[in-house]
Design a protein around this motif. Structure first.
Motif, PDB file in Angstrom:
ATOM      1  N   ALA A 188       0.866  -1.180   0.000  1.00 29.86           N
ATOM      2  CA  ALA A 188       0.000   0.000   0.000  1.00 29.86           C
ATOM      3  C   ALA A 188       0.901   1.226   0.000  1.00 29.86           C
ATOM      4  O   ALA A 188       2.065   1.153   0.421  1.00 29.86           O
ATOM      5  N   ASP A 222      -3.214   5.183  -1.388  1.00 30.02           N
ATOM      6  CA  ASP A 222      -4.491   5.110  -0.681  1.00 30.02           C
ATOM      7  C   ASP A 222      -4.798   6.432   0.021  1.00 30.02           C
ATOM      8  O   ASP A 222      -5.965   6.779   0.204  1.00 30.02           O
ATOM      9  N   SER A 238      -8.756   7.605  -0.282  1.00 33.14           N
ATOM     10  CA  SER A 238      -9.538   6.857  -1.286  1.00 33.14           C
ATOM     11  C   SER A 238     -10.787   7.626  -1.698  1.00 33.14           C
ATOM     12  O   SER A 238     -11.897   7.073  -1.752  1.00 33.14           O
TER      13      SER A 238
END
Length: 424
Positions: A188, A222, A238
């Motif tokens: 991530a 993210d 997001s």
């Protein structure tokens, strides 16, 4: 029996040392001497495992942020809150809460680790995940060159059993993340809006990677820092925006918050809530010495720590205006201060007092920059007395720019004894 003895002896040492003020890694050393497997045993029963936080700068602040966010979500978190990120420092932090059986209670461990020691600590503590913040010029007397740090952080990430969170705007870490993604590891990322980086006088101060484009695609961030205010920032999580308070000025603090949020989001899954991030950040206590403001008598003292060139430059870049009263203290914790000649000091109009064993070297640098210096006192106590005797500034805040070791001594001499650990 061995672990019970390690906890008792370590706590006794901790109590005795705190009587004289400040913290120490000595209790951790004692516990590890009695029970060499004290660390791995202590965290082995945490249901959500252990998360590592590492990188050149921002480790303590990001660990503090991530811990706050997870606690706001209802988790019981063990952490090393003072920046004691070597094995003995982590052991000292454990002694504050671990029961006599040697197993720490809680849901998850959020542990700041030194880049070099993190490689061995990963073997011992078996992190579930790692948050890798940046690669910057830091401690060349230890690391020699940033390439070594890249290798260390890659090893820490590779030891993580489930996933890694990396800074997409750090060339070195984005390469590592892309390599991990190709290998099938879960990755991530977090980042910053390009316009904010362009508007920062010295960008993010990360080391550039000239080895070419990474093979493989890095996942899109993210969490992105989309706006920056004087003491707040907007994170895009997001597609959902959340405004957060920052513990101190600067884009680098917003990047730390983005990293902490990205890790919390991945760790919590469906339980993650952006409003909990905002609540946690608004009530966060600043890590000592990192943008901290101390109240001494009827005056406020802002502590700006200069751990290395990027940390000093970024902190200077985000001063709202030239400080009215300035104290600078640097000692042997900065073995070779010649890097200060690469720093843009234009945000300072003068320096009132310079102290520490490197005082004359810094005073010389200020002279070359045309920055007047009021006085030089290599001995800290005399320097503090002279600085504190200055009239209260019209804006109400004195400013101290200090390295880590001087920060620890200054806090103690000013009567702030709430330290644990004491090693970077």
């Amino acid at each position: 029996m061995r672990y019970r003895l390690a906890v008792v002896a370590g706590r006794l040492a901790r109590w005795l040392l705190r009587l004289r003020g400040g913290g120490s890694a000595v209790p951790g050393r004692i516990a590890l001497a009695i029970a060499p497997k004290f660390l791995e045993r202590s965290v082995s029963r945490l249901p959500l495992g252990v998360v590592f936080v590492s990188g050149s700068n921002g480790k303590s602040t990001t660990t503090n942020m991530l811990t706050g966010v997870l606690r706001e979500h209802g988790l019981n978190v063990f952490t090393n809150p003072s920046g004691g990120n070597l094995p003995q420092g982590i052991a000292s932090a454990l002694l504050a809460s671990v029961p006599l059986d040697g197993y720490v209670r809680g849901d998850v461990g959020v542990i700041e680790v030194d880049e070099a020691y993190g490689v061995d600590l990963a073997t011992l503590l078996k992190p579930r995940a790692s948050l890798l913040l940046n690669v910057q010029i830091d401690q060349l007397n230890r690391f020699f060159e940033p390439t070594r740090v890249v290798g260390m952080l890659r090893s820490i990430g590779a030891s993580s059993s489930e996933f890694v969170v990396v800074n997409a705007d750090d060339d070195s870490l984005s390469r590592i993340g892309a390599e991990f993604a190709v290998e099938g590891r879960e990755v991530a990322t977090f980042g910053v809006a390009p316009a904010l980086i362009a508007a920062s006088p010295n960008g993010l101060a990360n080391v550039e990677d000239f080895s070419g484009a990474a093979s493989g695609a890095l996942p899109a961030p993210d969490v992105v820092v989309s706006e920056l205010g004087a003491r707040d920032a907007v994170l895009d999580v997001s597609g959902e925006s959340v405004t957060i308070a920052l513990p101190a000025r600067g884009l680098h603090y917003a990047v730390d918050a983005a990293g902490a949020t990205a890790m919390a989001r991945r760790l919590l899954g469906d339980r993650f809530r952006t409003e909990a991030v905002a609540r946690a950040m608004s009530s966060l206590r600043t890590v000592y010495g990192r943008g901290e403001t101390l109240r001494v008598g009827d005056e406020d003292i802002e502590i700006i720590m200069m751990k290395n060139p990027p940390s000093l430059q970024l902190n200077l870049d985000y001063l709202e205006e030239a400080p009215e009263q300035v104290f600078v203290a640097v000692d042997e914790g900065t073995p070779d201060p010649s890097w200060v000649y690469d720093i843009d000091l234009s945000s300072l109009s003068h320096v009132d007092v310079v102290s520490g064993t490197k005082a004359w070297q810094f005073a010389t640098r200020f002279a070359y920059a045309g920055i007047p210096v009021g006085s030089v006192f290599p001995e800290l106590r005399a320097a503090l007395s002279a600085f504190m005797a200055l009239p209260t500034p019209s804006r109400g805040t004195k400013t101290m720019i200090v390295n880590y070791e001087q920060m620890m001594l200054i806090r103690k001499q000013l009567g702030f004894l709430d330290l644990e650990g004491g090693e970077r």
